[in-house]
Scaffold this motif. Structure first.
Motif, PDB file in Angstrom:
ATOM      1  N   LEU A  69       0.834  -1.198   0.000  1.00 43.01           N
ATOM      2  CA  LEU A  69       0.000   0.000   0.000  1.00 43.01           C
ATOM      3  C   LEU A  69       0.873   1.253   0.000  1.00 43.01           C
ATOM      4  CD1 LEU A  69      -2.792  -0.952   2.569  1.00 43.01           C
ATOM      5  CD2 LEU A  69      -2.949  -0.926   0.088  1.00 43.01           C
ATOM      6  N   LEU A  70       2.004   1.163   0.671  1.00 42.73           N
ATOM      7  CA  LEU A  70       2.924   2.289   0.770  1.00 42.73           C
ATOM      8  C   LEU A  70       4.090   2.074  -0.191  1.00 42.73           C
ATOM      9  CD1 LEU A  70       3.053   2.640   4.668  1.00 42.73           C
ATOM     10  CD2 LEU A  70       1.627   3.912   3.072  1.00 42.73           C
ATOM     11  N   SER A  71       4.462   3.110  -0.910  1.00 37.17           N
ATOM     12  CA  SER A  71       5.595   3.014  -1.828  1.00 37.17           C
ATOM     13  C   SER A  71       6.900   3.015  -1.038  1.00 37.17           C
ATOM     14  CB  SER A  71       5.575   4.192  -2.807  1.00 37.17           C
ATOM     15  OG  SER A  71       5.804   5.413  -2.115  1.00 37.17           O
ATOM     16  N   ASP A  72       7.974   2.554  -1.695  1.00 36.02           N
ATOM     17  CA  ASP A  72       9.285   2.572  -1.046  1.00 36.02           C
ATOM     18  C   ASP A  72       9.692   3.993  -0.666  1.00 36.02           C
ATOM     19  OD1 ASP A  72       9.279  -0.103  -1.485  1.00 36.02           O
ATOM     20  OD2 ASP A  72      10.855  -0.112  -3.009  1.00 36.02           O
ATOM     21  N   GLU A  73       9.380   4.946  -1.540  1.00 35.83           N
ATOM     22  CA  GLU A  73       9.738   6.338  -1.259  1.00 35.83           C
ATOM     23  C   GLU A  73       9.003   6.854  -0.030  1.00 35.83           C
ATOM     24  OE1 GLU A  73       8.772   5.153  -4.149  1.00 35.83           O
ATOM     25  OE2 GLU A  73      10.651   5.249  -5.307  1.00 35.83           O
ATOM     26  N   THR A  74       7.731   6.449   0.128  1.00 39.10           N
ATOM     27  CA  THR A  74       6.962   6.886   1.289  1.00 39.10           C
ATOM     28  C   THR A  74       7.550   6.329   2.573  1.00 39.10           C
ATOM     29  OG1 THR A  74       4.927   7.049  -0.006  1.00 39.10           O
ATOM     30  CG2 THR A  74       4.690   6.849   2.377  1.00 39.10           C
ATOM     31  N   ILE A  75       7.895   5.044   2.565  1.00 43.64           N
ATOM     32  CA  ILE A  75       8.479   4.433   3.757  1.00 43.64           C
ATOM     33  C   ILE A  75       9.818   5.080   4.088  1.00 43.64           C
ATOM     34  CG2 ILE A  75       9.314   2.280   4.775  1.00 43.64           C
ATOM     35  CD1 ILE A  75       7.344   0.802   2.969  1.00 43.64           C
ATOM     36  N   GLN A  76      10.627   5.354   3.063  1.00 41.64           N
ATOM     37  CA  GLN A  76      11.917   5.996   3.295  1.00 41.64           C
ATOM     38  C   GLN A  76      11.747   7.383   3.897  1.00 41.64           C
ATOM     39  OE1 GLN A  76      13.678   5.752  -0.570  1.00 41.64           O
ATOM     40  NE2 GLN A  76      14.322   3.624  -0.328  1.00 41.64           N
ATOM     41  N   SER A  77      10.681   8.076   3.517  1.00 43.33           N
ATOM     42  CA  SER A  77      10.444   9.406   4.083  1.00 43.33           C
ATOM     43  C   SER A  77      10.091   9.335   5.563  1.00 43.33           C
ATOM     44  CB  SER A  77       9.324  10.107   3.311  1.00 43.33           C
ATOM     45  OG  SER A  77       8.065   9.483   3.551  1.00 43.33           O
ATOM     46  N   LEU A  78       9.602   8.166   6.004  1.00 42.22           N
ATOM     47  CA  LEU A  78       9.249   8.000   7.413  1.00 42.22           C
ATOM     48  C   LEU A  78      10.448   7.624   8.278  1.00 42.22           C
ATOM     49  CD1 LEU A  78       5.956   5.927   6.946  1.00 42.22           C
ATOM     50  CD2 LEU A  78       6.142   8.381   7.395  1.00 42.22           C
ATOM     51  N   LEU A  79      11.577   7.275   7.641  1.00 41.32           N
ATOM     52  CA  LEU A  79      12.739   6.808   8.404  1.00 41.32           C
ATOM     53  C   LEU A  79      13.497   7.946   9.071  1.00 41.32           C
ATOM     54  CD1 LEU A  79      14.166   4.174   5.886  1.00 41.32           C
ATOM     55  CD2 LEU A  79      12.607   3.806   7.795  1.00 41.32           C
ATOM     56  N   MET A  80      13.429   9.129   8.502  1.00 36.98           N
ATOM     57  CA  MET A  80      14.131  10.297   9.044  1.00 36.98           C
ATOM     58  C   MET A  80      15.628  10.032   9.170  1.00 36.98           C
ATOM     59  SD  MET A  80      11.598  12.328   9.284  1.00 36.98           S
ATOM     60  CE  MET A  80      12.275  13.697  10.203  1.00 36.98           C
ATOM     61  N   LEU A  81      16.224   9.453   8.125  1.00 29.47           N
ATOM     62  CA  LEU A  81      17.660   9.186   8.116  1.00 29.47           C
ATOM     63  C   LEU A  81      18.382  10.277   7.337  1.00 29.47           C
ATOM     64  CD1 LEU A  81      17.825   5.332   7.414  1.00 29.47           C
ATOM     65  CD2 LEU A  81      18.429   6.492   9.543  1.00 29.47           C
ATOM     66  N   SER A  82      19.585  10.626   7.803  1.00 31.06           N
ATOM     67  CA  SER A  82      20.432  11.570   7.080  1.00 31.06           C
ATOM     68  C   SER A  82      21.565  10.800   6.414  1.00 31.06           C
ATOM     69  CB  SER A  82      20.993  12.619   8.033  1.00 31.06           C
ATOM     70  OG  SER A  82      21.734  12.006   9.081  1.00 31.06           O
ATOM     71  N   TYR A  83      22.050  11.315   5.294  1.00 33.60           N
ATOM     72  CA  TYR A  83      23.103  10.647   4.529  1.00 33.60           C
ATOM     73  C   TYR A  83      24.272  11.609   4.336  1.00 33.60           C
ATOM     74  CZ  TYR A  83      19.123   7.635   3.408  1.00 33.60           C
ATOM     75  OH  TYR A  83      18.020   6.828   3.480  1.00 33.60           O
ATOM     76  N   PRO A  84      25.524  11.117   4.323  1.00 32.26           N
ATOM     77  CA  PRO A  84      25.939   9.742   4.664  1.00 32.26           C
ATOM     78  C   PRO A  84      25.904   9.516   6.170  1.00 32.26           C
ATOM     79  CG  PRO A  84      27.856  11.083   4.236  1.00 32.26           C
ATOM     80  CD  PRO A  84      26.670  11.963   3.963  1.00 32.26           C
ATOM     81  N   GLN A  85      25.820   8.229   6.555  1.00 27.96           N
ATOM     82  CA  GLN A  85      25.776   7.869   7.970  1.00 27.96           C
ATOM     83  C   GLN A  85      26.398   6.499   8.164  1.00 27.96           C
ATOM     84  OE1 GLN A  85      22.527   7.547  11.609  1.00 27.96           O
ATOM     85  NE2 GLN A  85      21.941   8.467   9.673  1.00 27.96           N
ATOM     86  N   SER A  86      27.211   6.392   9.210  1.00 20.35           N
ATOM     87  CA  SER A  86      27.847   5.118   9.498  1.00 20.35           C
ATOM     88  C   SER A  86      26.798   4.055   9.771  1.00 20.35           C
ATOM     89  CB  SER A  86      28.779   5.244  10.701  1.00 20.35           C
ATOM     90  OG  SER A  86      29.240   3.966  11.112  1.00 20.35           O
ATOM     91  N   LEU A  87      26.984   2.914   9.148  1.00 19.43           N
ATOM     92  CA  LEU A  87      26.031   1.817   9.321  1.00 19.43           C
ATOM     93  C   LEU A  87      25.988   1.347  10.761  1.00 19.43           C
ATOM     94  CD1 LEU A  87      24.135   0.061   7.574  1.00 19.43           C
ATOM     95  CD2 LEU A  87      26.003  -1.585   7.363  1.00 19.43           C
ATOM     96  N   TRP A  88      27.089   1.516  11.474  1.00 21.52           N
ATOM     97  CA  TRP A  88      27.168   1.015  12.847  1.00 21.52           C
ATOM     98  C   TRP A  88      26.545   1.976  13.845  1.00 21.52           C
ATOM     99  CZ3 TRP A  88      28.213  -3.794  12.278  1.00 21.52           C
ATOM    100  CH2 TRP A  88      29.031  -4.213  11.220  1.00 21.52           C
ATOM    101  N   ARG A  89      26.337   3.218  13.433  1.00 24.15           N
ATOM    102  CA  ARG A  89      25.692   4.175  14.333  1.00 24.15           C
ATOM    103  C   ARG A  89      24.172   4.133  14.221  1.00 24.15           C
ATOM    104  NH1 ARG A  89      29.301   9.726  14.602  1.00 24.15           N
ATOM    105  NH2 ARG A  89      31.241   8.731  15.295  1.00 24.15           N
ATOM    106  N   ILE A  90      23.686   3.498  13.182  1.00 34.16           N
ATOM    107  CA  ILE A  90      22.234   3.365  13.015  1.00 34.16           C
ATOM    108  C   ILE A  90      21.718   2.324  14.002  1.00 34.16           C
ATOM    109  CG2 ILE A  90      20.424   2.599  11.432  1.00 34.16           C
ATOM    110  CD1 ILE A  90      22.109   3.710   9.152  1.00 34.16           C
ATOM    111  N   GLN A  91      20.638   2.644  14.690  1.00 33.97           N
ATOM    112  CA  GLN A  91      20.035   1.732  15.666  1.00 33.97           C
ATOM    113  C   GLN A  91      18.749   1.140  15.076  1.00 33.97           C
ATOM    114  OE1 GLN A  91      19.705   4.346  19.131  1.00 33.97           O
ATOM    115  NE2 GLN A  91      21.647   3.562  19.899  1.00 33.97           N
TER     116      GLN A  91
END
Length: 281
Positions: A69-91
Protein backbone atom coordinates in the motif's frame (compact mmCIF):
# COMPACT_ATOMS: atom_id res chain seq x y z
CA UNK A 1 62.96 -46.76 55.84
CA UNK A 2 65.48 -44.30 54.44
CA UNK A 3 64.80 -45.71 50.96
CA UNK A 4 61.08 -45.05 51.29
CA UNK A 5 61.66 -41.46 52.34
CA UNK A 6 64.02 -40.94 49.38
CA UNK A 7 61.42 -42.29 46.94
CA UNK A 8 58.68 -40.13 48.45
CA UNK A 9 60.79 -37.01 48.16
CA UNK A 10 61.65 -37.85 44.55
CA UNK A 11 57.95 -38.34 43.68
CA UNK A 12 57.02 -35.07 45.36
CA UNK A 13 59.67 -33.22 43.42
CA UNK A 14 58.44 -34.71 40.15
CA UNK A 15 54.85 -33.73 41.00
CA UNK A 16 55.91 -30.18 41.82
CA UNK A 17 57.78 -29.86 38.51
CA UNK A 18 54.74 -31.26 36.66
CA UNK A 19 52.38 -28.81 38.37
CA UNK A 20 54.72 -25.93 37.58
CA UNK A 21 54.81 -26.93 33.90
CA UNK A 22 51.00 -27.21 33.84
CA UNK A 23 50.65 -23.75 35.40
CA UNK A 24 53.14 -22.33 32.91
CA UNK A 25 51.18 -23.85 30.02
CA UNK A 26 47.92 -22.38 31.37
CA UNK A 27 49.55 -18.96 31.61
CA UNK A 28 50.90 -19.23 28.06
CA UNK A 29 47.50 -20.38 26.73
CA UNK A 30 45.76 -17.52 28.54
CA UNK A 31 48.22 -15.04 27.04
CA UNK A 32 47.68 -16.46 23.56
CA UNK A 33 43.91 -16.30 23.98
CA UNK A 34 44.10 -12.71 25.14
CA UNK A 35 46.35 -11.82 22.22
CA UNK A 36 44.09 -13.57 19.72
CA UNK A 37 40.93 -11.93 21.05
CA UNK A 38 42.57 -8.51 21.13
CA UNK A 39 43.85 -8.97 17.58
CA UNK A 40 40.42 -10.06 16.36
CA UNK A 41 38.72 -7.15 18.10
CA UNK A 42 41.26 -4.78 16.60
CA UNK A 43 40.68 -6.19 13.13
CA UNK A 44 36.92 -5.92 13.50
CA UNK A 45 37.21 -2.34 14.72
CA UNK A 46 39.49 -1.48 11.80
CA UNK A 47 37.03 -3.05 9.36
CA UNK A 48 34.11 -1.26 11.00
CA UNK A 49 35.63 2.20 10.60
CA UNK A 50 36.38 1.75 6.92
CA UNK A 51 34.49 4.09 4.57
CA UNK A 52 32.70 1.19 2.89
CA UNK A 53 30.42 0.69 5.96
CA UNK A 54 28.48 3.84 5.28
CA UNK A 55 24.87 4.40 4.25
CA UNK A 56 25.23 6.93 1.42
CA UNK A 57 21.83 6.86 -0.31
CA UNK A 58 18.27 5.49 0.01
CA UNK A 59 19.01 2.94 -2.72
CA UNK A 60 21.01 0.98 -0.12
CA UNK A 61 17.76 0.30 1.77
CA UNK A 62 15.84 -2.81 0.72
CA UNK A 63 12.08 -2.64 1.40
CA UNK A 64 9.95 -5.73 1.93
CA UNK A 65 6.20 -5.29 2.27
CA UNK A 66 3.39 -7.80 1.87
CA UNK A 67 0.54 -5.43 0.99
CA UNK A 68 2.38 -2.76 -1.03
CA UNK A 69 0.00 0.00 0.00
CA UNK A 70 2.92 2.29 0.77
CA UNK A 71 5.59 3.01 -1.83
CA UNK A 72 9.29 2.57 -1.05
CA UNK A 73 9.74 6.34 -1.26
CA UNK A 74 6.96 6.89 1.29
CA UNK A 75 8.48 4.43 3.76
CA UNK A 76 11.92 6.00 3.29
CA UNK A 77 10.44 9.41 4.08
CA UNK A 78 9.25 8.00 7.41
CA UNK A 79 12.74 6.81 8.40
CA UNK A 80 14.13 10.30 9.04
CA UNK A 81 17.66 9.19 8.12
CA UNK A 82 20.43 11.57 7.08
CA UNK A 83 23.10 10.65 4.53
CA UNK A 84 25.94 9.74 4.66
CA UNK A 85 25.78 7.87 7.97
CA UNK A 86 27.85 5.12 9.50
CA UNK A 87 26.03 1.82 9.32
CA UNK A 88 27.17 1.02 12.85
CA UNK A 89 25.69 4.18 14.33
CA UNK A 90 22.23 3.37 13.01
CA UNK A 91 20.03 1.73 15.67
CA UNK A 92 17.64 -0.69 13.89
CA UNK A 93 15.36 -1.13 16.92
CA UNK A 94 14.73 2.61 17.20
CA UNK A 95 13.88 2.84 13.48
CA UNK A 96 11.52 -0.16 13.77
CA UNK A 97 9.75 1.40 16.78
CA UNK A 98 9.27 4.69 14.92
CA UNK A 99 7.73 2.84 11.97
CA UNK A 100 5.35 0.88 14.22
CA UNK A 101 4.07 4.17 15.62
CA UNK A 102 2.69 4.98 12.18
CA UNK A 103 -1.05 4.14 12.10
CA UNK A 104 -0.74 2.33 8.74
CA UNK A 105 2.06 0.00 9.85
CA UNK A 106 1.21 -2.98 12.06
CA UNK A 107 4.66 -4.59 12.28
CA UNK A 108 8.19 -3.52 11.33
CA UNK A 109 11.67 -4.98 11.60
CA UNK A 110 14.99 -3.39 10.60
CA UNK A 111 18.29 -5.25 10.19
CA UNK A 112 21.75 -4.26 8.94
CA UNK A 113 23.04 -5.81 5.74
CA UNK A 114 26.82 -6.12 5.57
CA UNK A 115 27.41 -7.31 1.99
CA UNK A 116 26.70 -4.99 0.33
CA UNK A 117 26.32 -2.45 3.15
CA UNK A 118 22.75 -1.33 3.71
CA UNK A 119 19.51 -1.90 5.63
CA UNK A 120 16.69 -4.40 5.19
CA UNK A 121 13.28 -3.17 6.29
CA UNK A 122 10.30 -5.52 6.49
CA UNK A 123 6.87 -4.12 7.29
CA UNK A 124 3.34 -5.40 7.52
CA UNK A 125 0.81 -2.76 6.57
CA UNK A 126 -2.69 -2.29 7.89
CA UNK A 127 -5.30 -2.63 5.16
CA UNK A 128 -8.31 -0.33 5.68
CA UNK A 129 -11.63 -2.14 5.26
CA UNK A 130 -14.12 0.60 6.18
CA UNK A 131 -14.50 4.37 6.35
CA UNK A 132 -15.63 5.52 9.78
CA UNK A 133 -17.76 8.60 10.32
CA UNK A 134 -17.70 9.72 13.93
CA UNK A 135 -20.99 10.92 15.40
CA UNK A 136 -21.24 14.61 16.25
CA UNK A 137 -18.91 15.38 19.14
CA UNK A 138 -17.29 11.96 18.75
CA UNK A 139 -13.62 11.39 19.45
CA UNK A 140 -10.91 8.76 19.34
CA UNK A 141 -8.03 8.39 21.76
CA UNK A 142 -5.41 11.02 21.05
CA UNK A 143 -7.43 12.54 18.17
CA UNK A 144 -8.87 16.01 17.95
CA UNK A 145 -12.63 16.50 18.09
CA UNK A 146 -12.37 18.15 14.68
CA UNK A 147 -11.51 14.74 13.20
CA UNK A 148 -14.78 13.35 11.84
CA UNK A 149 -13.59 10.72 9.36
CA UNK A 150 -11.16 7.85 9.59
CA UNK A 151 -10.41 4.33 8.47
CA UNK A 152 -10.29 1.00 10.31
CA UNK A 153 -8.74 -2.34 9.47
CA UNK A 154 -10.24 -5.77 10.09
CA UNK A 155 -9.09 -5.61 13.73
CA UNK A 156 -10.71 -2.23 14.31
CA UNK A 157 -7.47 -0.21 14.50
CA UNK A 158 -8.14 3.45 13.76
CA UNK A 159 -6.27 5.27 10.95
CA UNK A 160 -6.78 9.02 10.33
CA UNK A 161 -8.18 9.52 6.85
CA UNK A 162 -6.00 12.55 6.05
CA UNK A 163 -2.86 10.68 7.11
CA UNK A 164 -3.77 7.71 4.91
CA UNK A 165 -4.43 9.90 1.88
CA UNK A 166 -1.19 11.85 2.38
CA UNK A 167 0.86 8.64 2.52
CA UNK A 168 -1.10 6.80 -0.18
CA UNK A 169 -2.67 9.43 -2.47
CA UNK A 170 -3.42 6.95 -5.27
CA UNK A 171 -4.86 4.24 -3.03
CA UNK A 172 -8.50 3.21 -3.25
CA UNK A 173 -10.71 3.85 -0.25
CA UNK A 174 -12.98 1.07 1.04
CA UNK A 175 -16.64 1.24 0.06
CA UNK A 176 -18.01 0.06 3.42
CA UNK A 177 -19.01 2.89 5.75
CA UNK A 178 -19.38 2.79 9.54
CA UNK A 179 -21.17 5.42 11.59
CA UNK A 180 -20.17 5.48 15.24
CA UNK A 181 -17.20 5.97 17.53
CA UNK A 182 -14.69 3.16 18.22
CA UNK A 183 -16.09 2.76 21.73
CA UNK A 184 -19.41 1.80 20.14
CA UNK A 185 -18.24 -0.80 17.64
CA UNK A 186 -14.87 -2.11 18.85
CA UNK A 187 -16.20 -4.73 21.31
CA UNK A 188 -17.83 -6.67 18.46
CA UNK A 189 -16.12 -5.27 15.35
CA UNK A 190 -14.11 -8.37 14.38
CA UNK A 191 -17.19 -10.62 14.37
CA UNK A 192 -19.32 -7.94 12.70
CA UNK A 193 -16.88 -7.23 9.89
CA UNK A 194 -16.31 -10.92 9.23
CA UNK A 195 -20.06 -11.52 8.94
CA UNK A 196 -20.64 -8.47 6.73
CA UNK A 197 -17.69 -9.18 4.43
CA UNK A 198 -18.96 -12.73 3.81
CA UNK A 199 -22.59 -11.71 3.37
CA UNK A 200 -24.41 -12.70 0.17
CA UNK A 201 -26.37 -9.45 0.51
CA UNK A 202 -24.24 -6.37 -0.13
CA UNK A 203 -23.84 -4.15 2.93
CA UNK A 204 -22.95 -0.52 2.23
CA UNK A 205 -23.20 1.00 5.69
CA UNK A 206 -23.19 -0.02 9.36
CA UNK A 207 -24.81 2.32 11.89
CA UNK A 208 -23.51 1.60 15.40
CA UNK A 209 -24.73 4.77 17.10
CA UNK A 210 -27.60 3.12 18.95
CA UNK A 211 -26.21 0.38 21.27
CA UNK A 212 -29.68 -1.20 21.41
CA UNK A 213 -30.12 -1.45 17.64
CA UNK A 214 -27.42 -2.14 15.08
CA UNK A 215 -28.61 -1.02 11.63
CA UNK A 216 -27.24 -2.24 8.31
CA UNK A 217 -27.84 -0.36 5.08
CA UNK A 218 -28.03 -3.08 2.43
CA UNK A 219 -29.11 -3.54 -1.17
CA UNK A 220 -32.44 -4.80 0.22
CA UNK A 221 -32.92 -1.74 2.44
CA UNK A 222 -32.24 -1.01 6.10
CA UNK A 223 -31.89 -4.04 8.35
CA UNK A 224 -32.41 -3.78 12.12
CA UNK A 225 -30.40 -6.32 14.12
CA UNK A 226 -31.05 -5.09 17.65
CA UNK A 227 -28.18 -5.05 20.16
CA UNK A 228 -25.00 -6.88 19.09
CA UNK A 229 -25.21 -10.47 20.24
CA UNK A 230 -24.16 -14.04 19.53
CA UNK A 231 -27.10 -14.24 17.10
CA UNK A 232 -25.24 -12.18 14.51
CA UNK A 233 -24.18 -15.17 12.40
CA UNK A 234 -27.73 -16.53 12.38
CA UNK A 235 -29.12 -13.09 11.50
CA UNK A 236 -26.79 -12.83 8.52
CA UNK A 237 -27.85 -16.29 7.35
CA UNK A 238 -31.49 -15.23 7.44
CA UNK A 239 -30.58 -12.05 5.55
CA UNK A 240 -28.91 -14.16 2.86
CA UNK A 241 -32.11 -16.18 2.50
CA UNK A 242 -34.00 -12.92 1.90
CA UNK A 243 -31.88 -11.79 -1.05
CA UNK A 244 -34.74 -12.59 -3.43
CA UNK A 245 -37.14 -10.36 -1.48
CA UNK A 246 -37.29 -7.63 -4.21
CA UNK A 247 -39.02 -10.13 -6.49
CA UNK A 248 -41.84 -10.40 -3.95
CA UNK A 249 -42.04 -6.86 -2.57
CA UNK A 250 -41.38 -3.45 -4.07
CA UNK A 251 -38.31 -2.03 -2.37
CA UNK A 252 -40.00 1.38 -2.12
CA UNK A 253 -42.62 -0.20 0.14
CA UNK A 254 -40.07 -1.56 2.62
CA UNK A 255 -39.28 0.73 5.54
CA UNK A 256 -36.89 -1.74 7.16
CA UNK A 257 -36.28 -5.43 7.70
CA UNK A 258 -36.45 -6.54 11.32
CA UNK A 259 -34.08 -9.41 12.20
CA UNK A 260 -33.86 -8.77 15.92
CA UNK A 261 -35.41 -12.19 16.37
CA UNK A 262 -33.92 -14.37 13.60
CA UNK A 263 -36.56 -17.01 14.28
CA UNK A 264 -39.27 -14.49 13.43
CA UNK A 265 -37.99 -12.15 10.65
CA UNK A 266 -40.31 -9.28 9.82
CA UNK A 267 -40.61 -6.64 7.12
CA UNK A 268 -41.92 -3.23 8.16
CA UNK A 269 -43.85 -1.64 5.27
CA UNK A 270 -43.77 2.15 5.14
CA UNK A 271 -47.21 2.63 3.57
CA UNK A 272 -49.57 0.34 5.40
CA UNK A 273 -47.39 0.39 8.52
CA UNK A 274 -47.79 -3.30 8.90
CA UNK A 275 -45.25 -6.02 9.50
CA UNK A 276 -45.04 -9.01 7.22
CA UNK A 277 -43.99 -12.21 8.93
CA UNK A 278 -41.69 -13.97 6.51
CA UNK A 279 -42.07 -17.27 8.34
CA UNK A 280 -45.81 -17.39 7.65
CA UNK A 281 -46.65 -19.88 4.86
Amino acid sequence: MAGLLSVSRTDLAKRRRKLRRQQQMKIIQALWRTFAISSLAGCLFWVAIQPMWVLNAPKQIVMKSGNQLLSDETIQSLLMLSYPQSLWRIQPSIIADSLKRQPMIAQASVTRRLFPPGLIIEIKERVPVAIVQLPKGGNTDGMSKQVSMGLVDASGVWMPLEKYISLNPTGKLPTLKVIGSPEQYLPYWTQLYLSVSQSYVKVMEIDCQDPTNLILKTELGNVHLGPPSSQLSEQMKILAQMRHLPSKLNSSQIEYIDLQNPENPLVQLNQKKIKVNLRTP
